[in-house]
Design an enzyme around this catalytic site. Structure first.
Site, PDB file in Angstrom:
ATOM      1  N   ASN A  60     -10.696   0.135  -0.483  1.00 21.45           N
ATOM      2  CA  ASN A  60      -8.728   0.442  -0.098  1.00 21.45           C
ATOM      3  C   ASN A  60      -8.410  -0.501  -1.515  1.00 21.45           C
ATOM      4  O   ASN A  60      -8.417  -1.489  -1.828  1.00 21.45           O
ATOM      5  CB  ASN A  60      -8.597  -0.649   1.002  1.00 21.45           C
ATOM      6  CG  ASN A  60      -6.886  -0.714   1.180  1.00 21.45           C
ATOM      7  OD1 ASN A  60      -6.478   0.084  -0.231  1.00 21.45           O
ATOM      8  ND2 ASN A  60      -6.158  -1.144   2.453  1.00 21.45           N
TER       9      ASN A  60
ATOM     10  N   HIS B  35      -3.093   7.495   2.119  1.00 23.52           N
ATOM     11  CA  HIS B  35      -3.229   6.132   1.425  1.00 23.52           C
ATOM     12  C   HIS B  35      -4.966   6.158   1.709  1.00 23.52           C
ATOM     13  O   HIS B  35      -5.071   6.303   3.054  1.00 23.52           O
ATOM     14  CB  HIS B  35      -2.841   5.303   2.413  1.00 23.52           C
ATOM     15  CG  HIS B  35      -2.704   4.139   2.053  1.00 23.52           C
ATOM     16  ND1 HIS B  35      -3.913   3.106   0.487  1.00 23.52           N
ATOM     17  CD2 HIS B  35      -3.498   2.996   2.693  1.00 23.52           C
ATOM     18  CE1 HIS B  35      -3.900   1.640   0.785  1.00 23.52           C
ATOM     19  NE2 HIS B  35      -3.705   1.555   1.964  1.00 23.52           N
TER      20      HIS B  35
ATOM     21  N   CYS C 137       0.900  -1.006   0.367  1.00 23.07           N
ATOM     22  CA  CYS C 137      -0.017   0.123  -0.118  1.00 23.07           C
ATOM     23  C   CYS C 137       0.313   0.968   0.283  1.00 23.07           C
ATOM     24  O   CYS C 137       0.232   2.619  -0.748  1.00 23.07           O
ATOM     25  CB  CYS C 137      -0.934  -0.073   1.318  1.00 23.07           C
ATOM     26  SG  CYS C 137      -1.761  -1.182   1.059  1.00 23.07           S
TER      27      CYS C 137
HETATM   28  O1  UT7 Z   1      -4.039  -1.339   3.590  1.00 23.34           O
HETATM   29  C1  UT7 Z   1      -2.939  -1.393   4.234  1.00 23.34           C
HETATM   30  C2  UT7 Z   1      -3.422  -1.012   5.520  1.00 23.34           C
HETATM   31  N1  UT7 Z   1      -4.559  -1.465   6.115  1.00 23.34           N
HETATM   32  C3  UT7 Z   1      -5.676  -1.303   6.636  1.00 23.34           C
HETATM   33  O2  UT7 Z   1      -4.825   0.004   7.737  1.00 23.34           O
HETATM   34  C4  UT7 Z   1      -6.261  -2.037   7.936  1.00 23.34           C
HETATM   35  C5  UT7 Z   1      -6.637  -1.291   9.236  1.00 23.34           C
HETATM   36  N2  UT7 Z   1      -7.066  -2.155  10.190  1.00 23.34           N
HETATM   37  C6  UT7 Z   1      -8.353  -1.744   9.597  1.00 23.34           C
HETATM   38  O3  UT7 Z   1      -9.287  -1.507   9.165  1.00 23.34           O
HETATM   39  C7  UT7 Z   1      -9.726  -2.646  11.308  1.00 23.34           C
HETATM   40  O4  UT7 Z   1      -8.658  -3.080  11.720  1.00 23.34           O
HETATM   41  C8  UT7 Z   1     -10.726  -2.979   9.997  1.00 23.34           C
HETATM   42  C9  UT7 Z   1     -12.018  -2.570   9.494  1.00 23.34           C
HETATM   43  C10 UT7 Z   1      -9.898  -4.448  10.152  1.00 23.34           C
HETATM   44  C11 UT7 Z   1     -11.357  -4.113  11.231  1.00 23.34           C
HETATM   45  O5  UT7 Z   1     -12.108  -3.008  12.261  1.00 23.34           O
HETATM   46  P1  UT7 Z   1     -12.148  -3.264  14.108  1.00 23.34           P
HETATM   47  O6  UT7 Z   1     -12.714  -2.182  14.916  1.00 23.34           O
HETATM   48  O7  UT7 Z   1     -10.324  -3.799  13.977  1.00 23.34           O
HETATM   49  O8  UT7 Z   1     -12.667  -4.946  14.136  1.00 23.34           O
HETATM   50  P2  UT7 Z   1     -12.071  -6.073  15.088  1.00 23.34           P
HETATM   51  O9  UT7 Z   1     -11.128  -6.715  13.676  1.00 23.34           O
HETATM   52  O10 UT7 Z   1     -11.782  -5.990  16.041  1.00 23.34           O
HETATM   53  O11 UT7 Z   1     -14.329  -6.810  14.526  1.00 23.34           O
HETATM   54  C12 UT7 Z   1     -14.975  -6.843  15.129  1.00 23.34           C
HETATM   55  C13 UT7 Z   1     -15.988  -7.838  15.251  1.00 23.34           C
HETATM   56  C14 UT7 Z   1     -15.436  -8.980  15.319  1.00 23.34           C
HETATM   57  O12 UT7 Z   1     -16.250  -9.972  15.724  1.00 23.34           O
HETATM   58  P3  UT7 Z   1     -16.533 -10.093  17.600  1.00 23.34           P
HETATM   59  O13 UT7 Z   1     -14.842 -10.727  17.718  1.00 23.34           O
HETATM   60  O14 UT7 Z   1     -16.522  -8.664  18.509  1.00 23.34           O
HETATM   61  O15 UT7 Z   1     -17.702 -11.130  17.567  1.00 23.34           O
HETATM   62  C15 UT7 Z   1     -15.122  -9.699  14.109  1.00 23.34           C
HETATM   63  O16 UT7 Z   1     -15.424 -10.704  14.085  1.00 23.34           O
HETATM   64  O17 UT7 Z   1     -16.202  -7.620  13.796  1.00 23.34           O
HETATM   65  C16 UT7 Z   1     -16.119  -8.803  12.916  1.00 23.34           C
HETATM   66  N3  UT7 Z   1     -16.152  -8.261  11.581  1.00 23.34           N
HETATM   67  C17 UT7 Z   1     -17.503  -8.348  11.664  1.00 23.34           C
HETATM   68  N4  UT7 Z   1     -18.663  -8.233  11.309  1.00 23.34           N
HETATM   69  C18 UT7 Z   1     -19.517  -8.279  10.040  1.00 23.34           C
HETATM   70  C19 UT7 Z   1     -15.195  -8.330  11.353  1.00 23.34           C
HETATM   71  N5  UT7 Z   1     -15.412  -8.133   9.836  1.00 23.34           N
HETATM   72  C20 UT7 Z   1     -16.790  -8.296   9.721  1.00 23.34           C
HETATM   73  C21 UT7 Z   1     -17.567  -7.607   8.813  1.00 23.34           C
HETATM   74  N6  UT7 Z   1     -18.854  -7.287   9.227  1.00 23.34           N
HETATM   75  N7  UT7 Z   1     -17.220  -7.819   7.264  1.00 23.34           N
END
Ligand code: UT7
Length: 333
Positions: free
Chosen positions: A290, A260, A116
């Site tokens: 992204n 980005h 990225c």
């Molecule tokens: O380009 C390279 C750089 N990449 C990035 O910068 C990405 C950086 N990371 C992020 O943007 C975020 O961490 C994410 C958007 C990927 C995830 O957001 P988060 O607030 O960190 O959520 P999480 O991974 O902690 O997930 C929270 C909950 C989980 O459920 P439990 O374990 O709390 O029951 C996930 O299983 O949300 C669940 N979850 C979803 N639910 C509905 C994960 N993906 C989804 C989804 N729909 N698509």
């Protein structure tokens, strides 16, 4: 007279595949919802390349538009750099395919791989070639087809990415060798400085589980979202501070940040930490998602076409990606 070698972005262009995939459509295939994706990422749609449409096709369309915008012909281009982590093939480089599709046989073309952060790394590389007096005109392209490497059964990653390409034409300021008259220093138009970083210890938080040497297959993107999120806020804030300080400028001097586009919460978080109002942060993640190395040149093209980026504006481009890699380019537009 002091010799001041510099390079300037003289045109931008971008290309997005026709097909738009909405959150609602994803919610029909996966355990997800428009509400979750919007609240956690700010993404409402992404573009997806058509079957048979390759990274080099996206890159070529963006490059053609950038050349028109710059008023430059393909025959004038000395160097083509394509930043991509989704090349058409293992080799040859996607950049050489772009060169052929543009109908050029001049100069050199190569790919650059910094995930990225690829566009920032490519822009810094092109700038250095120009400052060294080796080339005059460079096409710097970020192009990706992440739809081909995401795991469509993993809701934690597949909802985040999209396909697209953006390009800029970078040219030596004032012709031969980049020799230019005043103004110099941080008032001169063009790239003021570039700042690149990597730390390979963090390989496992964002990687693809395949490759020609390791598995002889393409593999899928794997990410520990929370970990990457934490690094993103810290590193993007630090590299922004590093870039302005290197030019004896202040964060309040910035007219625009073009980061980005990974997640609106990262854009907002970095803006807040830097003390910059949200209006100064160019955000396109809602419509493009992204697009990895393509996200900054796509955003540049949007903000330049709609008249936000104006001659003389101080613009900070910055990115973080797999590697980890991160960096910034500070430019006076
Ligand atoms: O380009 C390279 C750089 N990449 C990035 O910068 C990405 C950086 N990371 C992020 O943007 C975020 O961490 C994410 C958007 C990927 C995830 O957001 P988060 O607030 O960190 O959520 P999480 O991974 O902690 O997930 C929270 C909950 C989980 O459920 P439990 O374990 O709390 O029951 C996930 O299983 O949300 C669940 N979850 C979803 N639910 C509905 C994960 N993906 C989804 C989804 N729909 N698509």
């Amino acid at each position: 007279m002091m010799l001041h070698l510099s390079s300037q972005i003289i045109g931008c262009g971008s290309y997005l595949p026709e097909r738009i995939l909405t959150n609602a459509e994803l919610a029909q295939q996966l355990e997800t919802s428009d509400e979750w994706i919007m609240a956690r990422t700010g993404i409402r749609q992404r573009h997806i390349a058509a079957e048979g449409e390759l990274t080099s096709d996206l890159a070529t369309s963006a490059a053609e538009r950038a050349l028109v915008n710059a008023g430059v012909t393909a025959a004038e281009v000395d160097l083509i750099i394509v930043a991509t982590s989704t090349p058409d093939d293992t080799f040859p480089a996607t950049a050489t395919r772009v060169q052929a599709k543009l109908g050029s046989t001049r100069g050199a073309a190569f790919d650059l791989q910094a995930v990225c952060s690829g566009f920032v790394f490519a822009l810094a590389t092109a700038n250095n070639f120009i400052r060294a007096g080796q080339v005059q005109t460079v096409l710097v392209i970020g192009a990706e087809t992440y739809s081909r490497i995401v795991d469509w059964s993993d809701r934690g990653t597949c909802v985040l990415f999209g396909d697209g390409a953006g390009a800029v034409v970078l040219r030596a300021a004032n012709g031969a060798g980049g020799e230019t008259a005043a103004p110099v220093g941080n008032r001169a138009r063009g790239i003021l400085s570039t700042h690149l970083h990597s730390d390979g210890r963090f390989r496992d938080i964002l990687y693809v589980d395949g490759g020609p040497s390791s598995t002889q297959s393409v593999g899928h993107l794997r990410m520990s979202g929370k970990e990457v999120f934490r690094h993103a806020i810290a590193s993007l804030t630090a590299v922004a501070e590093e870039a302005v300080a290197a030019n004896d400028l202040k964060l309040t001097d910035l007219d625009w940040i073009v980061p980005h586009q990974a997640n609106i919460r990262i854009l907002d978080g970095v803006g807040r930490k830097l003390g910059l109002p949200a209006e100064k942060v160019i955000a396109t993640v809602d419509r493009h998602a992204n697009t990895s190395a393509a996200s900054i040149p796509l955003a540049l093209d949007v903000a330049s076409s709609d008249g936000r980026l104006k001659a003389g504006d101080l613009v900070l481009m910055e990115a973080i990606g797999g590697g980890l890699t991160w960096g910034a380019v500070l430019a006076r537009w």
